[in-house]
Design a protein around this motif. Structure first.
Motif, PDB file in Angstrom:
ATOM      1  N   ARG A   1      -8.448   0.531  -6.908  1.00  0.00           N
ATOM      2  CA  ARG A   1      -7.348   0.397  -5.948  1.00  0.00           C
ATOM      3  C   ARG A   1      -7.042   1.694  -5.202  1.00  0.00           C
ATOM      4  NH1 ARG A   1      -2.651  -0.234  -7.902  1.00  0.00           N
ATOM      5  NH2 ARG A   1      -3.063   0.360 -10.072  1.00  0.00           N
TER       6      ARG A   1
ATOM      7  N   ARG B   1      -3.733   0.760  -3.111  1.00  0.00           N
ATOM      8  CA  ARG B   1      -3.578  -0.631  -2.671  1.00  0.00           C
ATOM      9  C   ARG B   1      -2.994  -1.466  -3.798  1.00  0.00           C
ATOM     10  NH1 ARG B   1      -8.318   0.999  -1.111  1.00  0.00           N
ATOM     11  NH2 ARG B   1      -9.359   0.030  -2.888  1.00  0.00           N
ATOM     12  N   ASP B   2      -2.342  -2.575  -3.431  1.00  0.00           N
ATOM     13  CA  ASP B   2      -1.761  -3.497  -4.415  1.00  0.00           C
ATOM     14  C   ASP B   2      -0.985  -2.700  -5.474  1.00  0.00           C
ATOM     15  OD1 ASP B   2      -3.088  -5.816  -6.914  1.00  0.00           O
ATOM     16  OD2 ASP B   2      -1.219  -5.853  -5.772  1.00  0.00           O
TER      17      ASP B   2
ATOM     18  N   GLU C   1     -13.679   5.534  -2.355  1.00  0.00           N
ATOM     19  CA  GLU C   1     -12.899   4.467  -2.974  1.00  0.00           C
ATOM     20  C   GLU C   1     -13.235   4.357  -4.459  1.00  0.00           C
ATOM     21  OE1 GLU C   1     -12.730   0.839  -0.644  1.00  0.00           O
ATOM     22  OE2 GLU C   1     -12.764  -0.358  -2.477  1.00  0.00           O
TER      23      GLU C   1
ATOM     24  N   ILE D   1       0.852  -1.191   0.000  1.00  0.00           N
ATOM     25  CA  ILE D   1       0.000   0.000   0.000  1.00  0.00           C
ATOM     26  C   ILE D   1       0.890   1.244   0.000  1.00  0.00           C
ATOM     27  CG2 ILE D   1      -1.679   1.352   1.309  1.00  0.00           C
ATOM     28  CD1 ILE D   1      -2.766  -1.262   2.460  1.00  0.00           C
TER      29      ILE D   1
END
Lengths: 110, 115
Positions: A60, A77-78, A57, A18
């Motif tokens: 990602r 994220r990722d 959100e 992250i």
């Protein structure tokens, strides 16, 4: 004091981790907050907008806004190597114009 | 369609030349902007047009002259530039002001080199 400040980079994260990017602003009248991604030699691309306190959100990406603390953040994220770019925080306040932070350069290591 | 088109992509000009940068958007946006960006720096606002009227001029030297012929077009006329004016010139547009209307979309930029 700069009107929009971003955490100094460069920031490096491993692939899959992250990435956390932070931004503070000084104009309490600011109402609209944006994150732009800019690849080297290219123009800024709008990736997130947020207008009210809380989280937003999109895939990602998560934008977080706390108007009381005058703080906005972007979580990726990722993280992927293709996310390697400079991320610009932009704020629209009472001056009716976008004010940009100095940007945070993110590198995602394979 | 969130597209802002700028021409030319690259421009090399001498200090005595006159040239123009062009920007076009077909999103019905009522606000258009010129920014200047130097390497490793954020975009720096130059001019704002709102409803085809110049609303903000950030103390830009007169060798830069903006023009908004209609709601879709924005020009930046350049004359007697200096080498330090070499930069990426970005055009952007937004619906207006307030909330989502403030979302600004950038063109691909014109890389200007003054020799």
């Amino acid at each position: 004091q700069k009107e929009v400040e971003q955490n100094s980079g460069p920031l490096s994260v491993p692939e899959g981790a992250i990435a956390s990017l932070n931004c503070t602003y000084s104009d309490r009248g600011s109402q609209s907050f944006f994150w732009y991604r800019q690849y080297s030699g290219k123009s800024p691309e709008l990736i997130m907008s947020i207008y009210s306190n809380g989280d937003k959100e999109d895939g990602r990406f998560t934008a977080q806004l706390n108007k009381a603390s005058q703080y906005v953040s972007l979580l990726i994220r990722d993280s992927q190597p293709s996310d390697s770019a400079t991320y610009l925080c932009a704020v629209s306040g009472s001056a009716r114009q976008l004010t940009f932070g100095s940007g945070t350069q993110l590198t995602v290591l394979p | 369609d969130t597209e802002v088109t700028q021409t030319p992509k690259h421009l090399v000009m001498g200090m005595t030349n006159k040239k123009s940068l062009k920007c076009e958007q077909h999103m019905g946006h009522r606000a258009m902007y010129w920014y200047k960006q130097k390497a490793k720096k954020p975009p720096e606002l130059m001019f704002v047009y709102s409803y085809e009227k110049l609303s903000i001029n950030e103390s830009v030297p007169s060798r830069f002259s903006p023009e908004c012929p209609n709601s879709s077009l924005l020009n930046l006329h350049l004359h007697a530039l200096q080498p330090e004016d070499s930069a990426l010139y970005l055009c952007a547009s937004s619906q207006g002001w307030g909330g989502k209307d403030t979302e600004a979309f950038f063109g691909q930029g014109t890389r200007l080199t003054v020799v």
